[in-house]
Design a protein around this motif. Sequence first.
Motif, PDB file in Angstrom:
ATOM      1  N   MET A 143       0.848  -1.180   0.000  1.00 22.56           N
ATOM      2  CA  MET A 143       0.000   0.000   0.000  1.00 22.56           C
ATOM      3  C   MET A 143       0.893   1.241   0.000  1.00 22.56           C
ATOM      4  O   MET A 143       1.851   1.321   0.756  1.00 22.56           O
ATOM      5  N   LYS A 144       0.552   2.206  -0.845  1.00 24.06           N
ATOM      6  CA  LYS A 144       1.297   3.455  -0.915  1.00 24.06           C
ATOM      7  C   LYS A 144       1.021   4.287   0.339  1.00 24.06           C
ATOM      8  O   LYS A 144      -0.030   4.160   0.965  1.00 24.06           O
ATOM      9  N   LYS A 145       1.965   5.166   0.657  1.00 18.21           N
ATOM     10  CA  LYS A 145       1.816   6.006   1.846  1.00 18.21           C
ATOM     11  C   LYS A 145       0.550   6.860   1.757  1.00 18.21           C
ATOM     12  O   LYS A 145      -0.188   6.991   2.734  1.00 18.21           O
ATOM     13  N   SER A 146       0.282   7.434   0.602  1.00 14.54           N
ATOM     14  CA  SER A 146      -0.912   8.283   0.450  1.00 14.54           C
ATOM     15  C   SER A 146      -2.186   7.486   0.709  1.00 14.54           C
ATOM     16  O   SER A 146      -3.130   7.995   1.325  1.00 14.54           O
ATOM     17  N   GLU A 147      -2.214   6.235   0.258  1.00  6.16           N
ATOM     18  CA  GLU A 147      -3.376   5.371   0.505  1.00  6.16           C
ATOM     19  C   GLU A 147      -3.494   5.054   1.997  1.00  6.16           C
ATOM     20  O   GLU A 147      -4.590   5.009   2.545  1.00  6.16           O
ATOM     21  N   ARG A 148      -2.350   4.823   2.643  1.00 10.77           N
ATOM     22  CA  ARG A 148      -2.345   4.533   4.073  1.00 10.77           C
ATOM     23  C   ARG A 148      -2.869   5.735   4.870  1.00 10.77           C
ATOM     24  O   ARG A 148      -3.695   5.586   5.770  1.00 10.77           O
ATOM     25  N   LEU A 149      -2.429   6.928   4.499  1.00 15.09           N
ATOM     26  CA  LEU A 149      -2.886   8.132   5.197  1.00 15.09           C
ATOM     27  C   LEU A 149      -4.391   8.329   5.025  1.00 15.09           C
ATOM     28  O   LEU A 149      -5.088   8.702   5.968  1.00 15.09           O
ATOM     29  N   GLU A 150      -4.900   8.071   3.829  1.00 14.33           N
ATOM     30  CA  GLU A 150      -6.341   8.182   3.585  1.00 14.33           C
ATOM     31  C   GLU A 150      -7.117   7.151   4.406  1.00 14.33           C
ATOM     32  O   GLU A 150      -8.191   7.451   4.933  1.00 14.33           O
ATOM     33  N   LEU A 151      -6.571   5.949   4.512  1.00  6.73           N
ATOM     34  CA  LEU A 151      -7.218   4.914   5.316  1.00  6.73           C
ATOM     35  C   LEU A 151      -7.262   5.323   6.784  1.00  6.73           C
ATOM     36  O   LEU A 151      -8.288   5.157   7.456  1.00  6.73           O
ATOM     37  N   ILE A 152      -6.180   5.888   7.277  1.00  4.31           N
ATOM     38  CA  ILE A 152      -6.144   6.345   8.677  1.00  4.31           C
ATOM     39  C   ILE A 152      -7.199   7.430   8.898  1.00  4.31           C
ATOM     40  O   ILE A 152      -7.942   7.392   9.881  1.00  4.31           O
ATOM     41  N   LYS A 153      -7.286   8.393   7.985  1.00  5.11           N
ATOM     42  CA  LYS A 153      -8.311   9.444   8.100  1.00  5.11           C
ATOM     43  C   LYS A 153      -9.710   8.838   8.156  1.00  5.11           C
ATOM     44  O   LYS A 153     -10.538   9.217   8.979  1.00  5.11           O
ATOM     45  N   LYS A 154      -9.960   7.905   7.250  1.00  7.40           N
ATOM     46  CA  LYS A 154     -11.275   7.259   7.171  1.00  7.40           C
ATOM     47  C   LYS A 154     -11.609   6.550   8.480  1.00  7.40           C
ATOM     48  O   LYS A 154     -12.725   6.676   9.001  1.00  7.40           O
ATOM     49  N   ILE A 155     -10.660   5.826   9.025  1.00  5.83           N
ATOM     50  CA  ILE A 155     -10.881   5.091  10.277  1.00  5.83           C
ATOM     51  C   ILE A 155     -11.141   6.053  11.429  1.00  5.83           C
ATOM     52  O   ILE A 155     -12.060   5.844  12.224  1.00  5.83           O
ATOM     53  N   VAL A 156     -10.372   7.122  11.510  1.00  9.74           N
ATOM     54  CA  VAL A 156     -10.543   8.097  12.595  1.00  9.74           C
ATOM     55  C   VAL A 156     -11.900   8.787  12.496  1.00  9.74           C
ATOM     56  O   VAL A 156     -12.563   9.027  13.509  1.00  9.74           O
ATOM     57  N   GLN A 157     -12.331   9.087  11.289  1.00 10.93           N
ATOM     58  CA  GLN A 157     -13.620   9.749  11.112  1.00 10.93           C
ATOM     59  C   GLN A 157     -14.787   8.827  11.410  1.00 10.93           C
ATOM     60  O   GLN A 157     -15.835   9.275  11.854  1.00 10.93           O
ATOM     61  N   ALA A 158     -14.621   7.518  11.176  1.00  7.19           N
ATOM     62  CA  ALA A 158     -15.726   6.573  11.328  1.00  7.19           C
ATOM     63  C   ALA A 158     -15.826   5.942  12.716  1.00  7.19           C
ATOM     64  O   ALA A 158     -16.835   5.327  13.032  1.00  7.19           O
ATOM     65  N   ASN A 159     -14.789   6.096  13.538  1.00  7.76           N
ATOM     66  CA  ASN A 159     -14.755   5.421  14.836  1.00  7.76           C
ATOM     67  C   ASN A 159     -14.324   6.368  15.945  1.00  7.76           C
ATOM     68  O   ASN A 159     -13.600   7.325  15.691  1.00  7.76           O
ATOM     69  N   GLU A 160     -14.753   6.079  17.159  1.00 14.18           N
ATOM     70  CA  GLU A 160     -14.296   6.834  18.330  1.00 14.18           C
ATOM     71  C   GLU A 160     -13.073   6.122  18.884  1.00 14.18           C
ATOM     72  O   GLU A 160     -13.182   5.163  19.648  1.00 14.18           O
ATOM     73  N   ILE A 161     -11.908   6.593  18.493  1.00  9.73           N
ATOM     74  CA  ILE A 161     -10.646   5.942  18.857  1.00  9.73           C
ATOM     75  C   ILE A 161      -9.948   6.771  19.919  1.00  9.73           C
ATOM     76  O   ILE A 161      -9.680   7.957  19.717  1.00  9.73           O
ATOM     77  N   GLU A 162      -9.649   6.138  21.056  1.00 18.64           N
ATOM     78  CA  GLU A 162      -9.024   6.831  22.180  1.00 18.64           C
ATOM     79  C   GLU A 162      -7.505   6.694  22.219  1.00 18.64           C
ATOM     80  O   GLU A 162      -6.830   7.546  22.782  1.00 18.64           O
ATOM     81  N   THR A 163      -6.947   5.617  21.642  1.00 17.69           N
ATOM     82  CA  THR A 163      -5.506   5.373  21.742  1.00 17.69           C
ATOM     83  C   THR A 163      -4.923   4.974  20.390  1.00 17.69           C
ATOM     84  O   THR A 163      -5.636   4.505  19.497  1.00 17.69           O
ATOM     85  N   GLN A 164      -3.613   5.132  20.281  1.00 14.77           N
ATOM     86  CA  GLN A 164      -2.936   4.686  19.068  1.00 14.77           C
ATOM     87  C   GLN A 164      -3.053   3.170  18.929  1.00 14.77           C
ATOM     88  O   GLN A 164      -3.151   2.657  17.818  1.00 14.77           O
ATOM     89  N   HIS A 165      -3.037   2.470  20.041  1.00 17.32           N
ATOM     90  CA  HIS A 165      -3.183   1.012  20.003  1.00 17.32           C
ATOM     91  C   HIS A 165      -4.515   0.624  19.343  1.00 17.32           C
ATOM     92  O   HIS A 165      -4.556  -0.305  18.517  1.00 17.32           O
ATOM     93  N   GLU A 166      -5.599   1.308  19.692  1.00 17.55           N
ATOM     94  CA  GLU A 166      -6.895   1.028  19.060  1.00 17.55           C
ATOM     95  C   GLU A 166      -6.838   1.280  17.561  1.00 17.55           C
ATOM     96  O   GLU A 166      -7.397   0.513  16.766  1.00 17.55           O
ATOM     97  N   LEU A 167      -6.175   2.371  17.178  1.00 18.93           N
ATOM     98  CA  LEU A 167      -6.046   2.682  15.756  1.00 18.93           C
ATOM     99  C   LEU A 167      -5.245   1.591  15.044  1.00 18.93           C
ATOM    100  O   LEU A 167      -5.615   1.156  13.948  1.00 18.93           O
ATOM    101  N   LEU A 168      -4.186   1.113  15.678  1.00 22.72           N
ATOM    102  CA  LEU A 168      -3.391   0.026  15.098  1.00 22.72           C
ATOM    103  C   LEU A 168      -4.237  -1.234  14.910  1.00 22.72           C
ATOM    104  O   LEU A 168      -4.084  -1.948  13.920  1.00 22.72           O
ATOM    105  N   GLU A 169      -5.133  -1.508  15.868  1.00 29.80           N
ATOM    106  CA  GLU A 169      -6.021  -2.665  15.746  1.00 29.80           C
ATOM    107  C   GLU A 169      -6.964  -2.522  14.553  1.00 29.80           C
ATOM    108  O   GLU A 169      -7.197  -3.478  13.814  1.00 29.80           O
ATOM    109  N   HIS A 170      -7.518  -1.326  14.365  1.00 25.83           N
ATOM    110  CA  HIS A 170      -8.391  -1.078  13.208  1.00 25.83           C
ATOM    111  C   HIS A 170      -7.617  -1.264  11.904  1.00 25.83           C
ATOM    112  O   HIS A 170      -8.147  -1.825  10.931  1.00 25.83           O
ATOM    113  N   LEU A 171      -6.389  -0.775  11.871  1.00 23.57           N
ATOM    114  CA  LEU A 171      -5.568  -0.921  10.667  1.00 23.57           C
ATOM    115  C   LEU A 171      -5.237  -2.387  10.412  1.00 23.57           C
ATOM    116  O   LEU A 171      -5.250  -2.837   9.262  1.00 23.57           O
ATOM    117  N   ALA A 172      -4.963  -3.144  11.474  1.00 17.96           N
ATOM    118  CA  ALA A 172      -4.681  -4.579  11.329  1.00 17.96           C
ATOM    119  C   ALA A 172      -5.898  -5.309  10.765  1.00 17.96           C
ATOM    120  O   ALA A 172      -5.757  -6.221   9.943  1.00 17.96           O
TER     121      ALA A 172
END
Length: 156
Positions: free
Chosen positions: A1-30
């Motif tokens: 996955m390209k970096k730009s695609e990864r950044l867009e995915l992170i934005k999408k996940i943050v906007q769609a979920n209530e994420i309190e920690t980086q660990h939670e974000l890593l779980e969503h990405l996994a």
Amino acid sequence: MKKSERLELIKKIVQANEIETQHELLEHLAAEGLRLTQATISRDMNEIGIIKIPSPKGPYIYGLSQDSTQSDSPVPKPIRSTVLSISKETLGLEQMLHLNVVPGNSRLIKRFLLEDFSELIFSVLADDDSLLVIAKDSAAAGTIREKLANWVAEQD
């Protein structure tokens, strides 16, 4: 996955979920098949401008520093929405300002401060929820303090 695609995915996940920690974000990405280190996610979040914001339920969650309904204000939204207090001038410490910020946002605020006041700042020290700004002289500190106070006062 390209970096730009990864950044867009992170934005999408943050906007769609209530994420309190980086660990939670890593779980969503996994769950999306993307395995990253904490250091990589931290750099990506800083690049995107992800900050901690209050959630309707109480705890702070990650959100984007600028939303699609951006105002025409010249004040960087992260500064307006995350600076909790600015110290008053203190005798003997006239060159210094202390900022309390929403936890997890000091790195982004530091970046904005250095971009906007580079000619006035000697150094900035940051931890998770505060920054110590050391200006080149007391007049520079006064200028920074006044502009930051105006930015914070412009909060919606």
